[in-house]
Each structure stands twice: as C-alpha cells, then as structure tokens.
Design an enzyme around this catalytic site. Sequence first.
Site, PDB file in Angstrom:
ATOM      1  CG  HIS A 162      40.181 -10.792  38.350  1.00 21.98           C
ATOM      2  ND1 HIS A 162      41.273 -11.328  39.002  1.00 21.98           N
ATOM      3  CD2 HIS A 162      40.237 -11.267  37.074  1.00 21.98           C
ATOM      4  CE1 HIS A 162      41.958 -12.083  38.155  1.00 21.98           C
ATOM      5  NE2 HIS A 162      41.346 -12.066  36.986  1.00 21.98           N
TER       6      HIS A 162
ATOM      7  CG  ASP B  79      41.362 -17.552  35.523  1.00 20.09           C
ATOM      8  OD1 ASP B  79      40.343 -17.539  34.806  1.00 20.09           O
ATOM      9  OD2 ASP B  79      42.321 -16.766  35.373  1.00 20.09           O
TER      10      ASP B  79
ATOM     11  CG  HIS C 107      44.709 -13.892  34.916  1.00 22.49           C
ATOM     12  ND1 HIS C 107      43.948 -14.366  33.876  1.00 22.49           N
ATOM     13  CD2 HIS C 107      45.729 -13.186  34.366  1.00 22.49           C
ATOM     14  CE1 HIS C 107      44.480 -13.957  32.728  1.00 22.49           C
ATOM     15  NE2 HIS C 107      45.566 -13.250  32.997  1.00 22.49           N
TER      16      HIS C 107
ATOM     17  CG  ASP D  60      42.657 -17.716  31.882  1.00 17.42           C
ATOM     18  OD1 ASP D  60      42.598 -18.642  32.709  1.00 17.42           O
ATOM     19  OD2 ASP D  60      42.316 -16.550  32.157  1.00 17.42           O
TER      20      ASP D  60
END
Length: 292
Positions: A76, A112, A114, A199
Amino acid sequence: ERHAAIQRVHEDSYTGMIRDAMARAPLFLDYGDTYATPQSYESAMAAVGGTLAVTQAIQQGDSIQGFALVRPPGHHANQNQAGGFCLFNNIAVAARTMQNHGYAKVAIVDFDVHHGNGTEDIFYEDPSVLFISTHQWGIYPGSGHKHEIGRDPAEGTTLNVPLPAYSGDRAFASIYERIIQPALDRFKPDFMLVSAGFDAHWSDPLANLQLSTTGYHALAQKLALSAEQHCGGKIAFVLEGGYDPEALADNVGAVLYALAGQDLPDDRLGPAPIDEPNVDGLLEELRSIHSL
C-alpha cells in the site's frame, strides 16, 4: 545497500520523513491506520533487507525460489505516502533491484485481499513491470478497478481482478487459467515476485473472500509452474497481509510445501463455509479488456 535500493522507489524526502517521525512516535503516518512506534523505521528497513536477502540469494544462484517472511507489509506504500500498515514497498524495491541486476522484465502477482495500490502507482507508467492484483472489490483502499490498466506506454501491464465477496478456490483456479497464465505467457517475465497476503482466507477477520489453505497451495503451485516456464523457476514470495494467526501459519506453510514440490499434508481449517458467486462474466470481461 538497503538505502540505495529504497531510493530506486521512494523519494528521499519521504524516507527522511519516516526516519524523522520516529522521534515523535507513537503516531499515525497517514490518515487511517498506519501506526508507528519508535522502532517502526528500523522494522521497515529490516523488512526491505529481508526481502532483498531472498532475491539476492536467487540472483546469485543459491536458490531459484524463496519466501521473505517480513513485516511490516509494503504493497500500500507508494513513492511518497505510507498507508495500510505499509511504510516501504518491499516488493517494488525488490523489483527495481532485480532490474538493476539485469532482469529486465519483472512480473508481480498480488493475491492479498486488498488491492496493491502502492505497487500499482509505482509501476503504472512502466511497461517493464507487469502488475496483476486479485482483490475483493469495494473494501480498503477503494482502488483496483478493472479499467485501471496502466498508462501509455504501459497500457495493459496493470491487470486488476476486482472480485465479489465470497469468491474462493474455484474463482482463483479460473483466474489463474483464464487471466494470470495468459497474461504471464504474453509478458514473458525474466523474474517473478508475489505479494503474498493471506487475508483472502475464509477465516480472516478483515475481509470476505474465502480461499482455503488448499486453495493457496494450488495457487502457489501454479505460480511456481509459470516461473519454471518463463524464467528458469526464479520466483520470490513476499509476505503482505494475513490477520488470523492460525490461518496465516497454515497458509504460509501451504506455499512452502508448494515451492518444495510437495503435496499439502493437511488442511485442518477445511474448505470455505459459504458457496461462491459465479465470476465467469467478470473474467470474460477482463479477457476482452486485455485481449487475452
């Protein structure tokens, strides 16, 4: 070497800001959840160093594959902004470093839950890096739309797969076959990197995809096979998210079994508890957008 490697991705002013912020820690480095303690700068530097140690071992011929078990995560963080628990973009630093060692074309696959918005930002105008992200649509950080495909001259080298909630093993098997594999076949990378966030497992508390440990093992096997086909097996996985400790341990282990060419001995957490939605329409639209 870590500092020089970081400079290939992050602006000096940003790196200095992170370092200087430690004197005022604990504090938040963004407007959300990127919390820093007085030790966070050194921890982030260690994560970069651990990632580079793995890629260096591959580059020097000590191994052809590896897994950097590092935290904090990185995907990120962009050139000048922390976010989503990430300070330095470990995988982007690794990609630029491998290119500096002569691996001209690098593919990054980010599974991931996200979207890897920082990695996308860093390489959005760079045709030498293929970035593929599978992620749950509509959650943090709100990016990763299917029409985010890169900007000239890199149009087509960003490939986002925004998934509906509860997509799982069946969806990811189709994504690999219909999206990831043909994209890698066309790009022909010299080196592969994987942003390995766990995740997307069904038990993780932060989101609602539902890969199983068996699904992660299968996905890692396929990515390793792609590396064999295109770049002599050279592939490095780098840890990103994963917030259920029991599942995280099992899923990292599943990837390691896959890289060792071994079957998964047990999936003690079992399959996903909810039926998956059909993603065929999304995948066909993505195949059209990217001419796959």
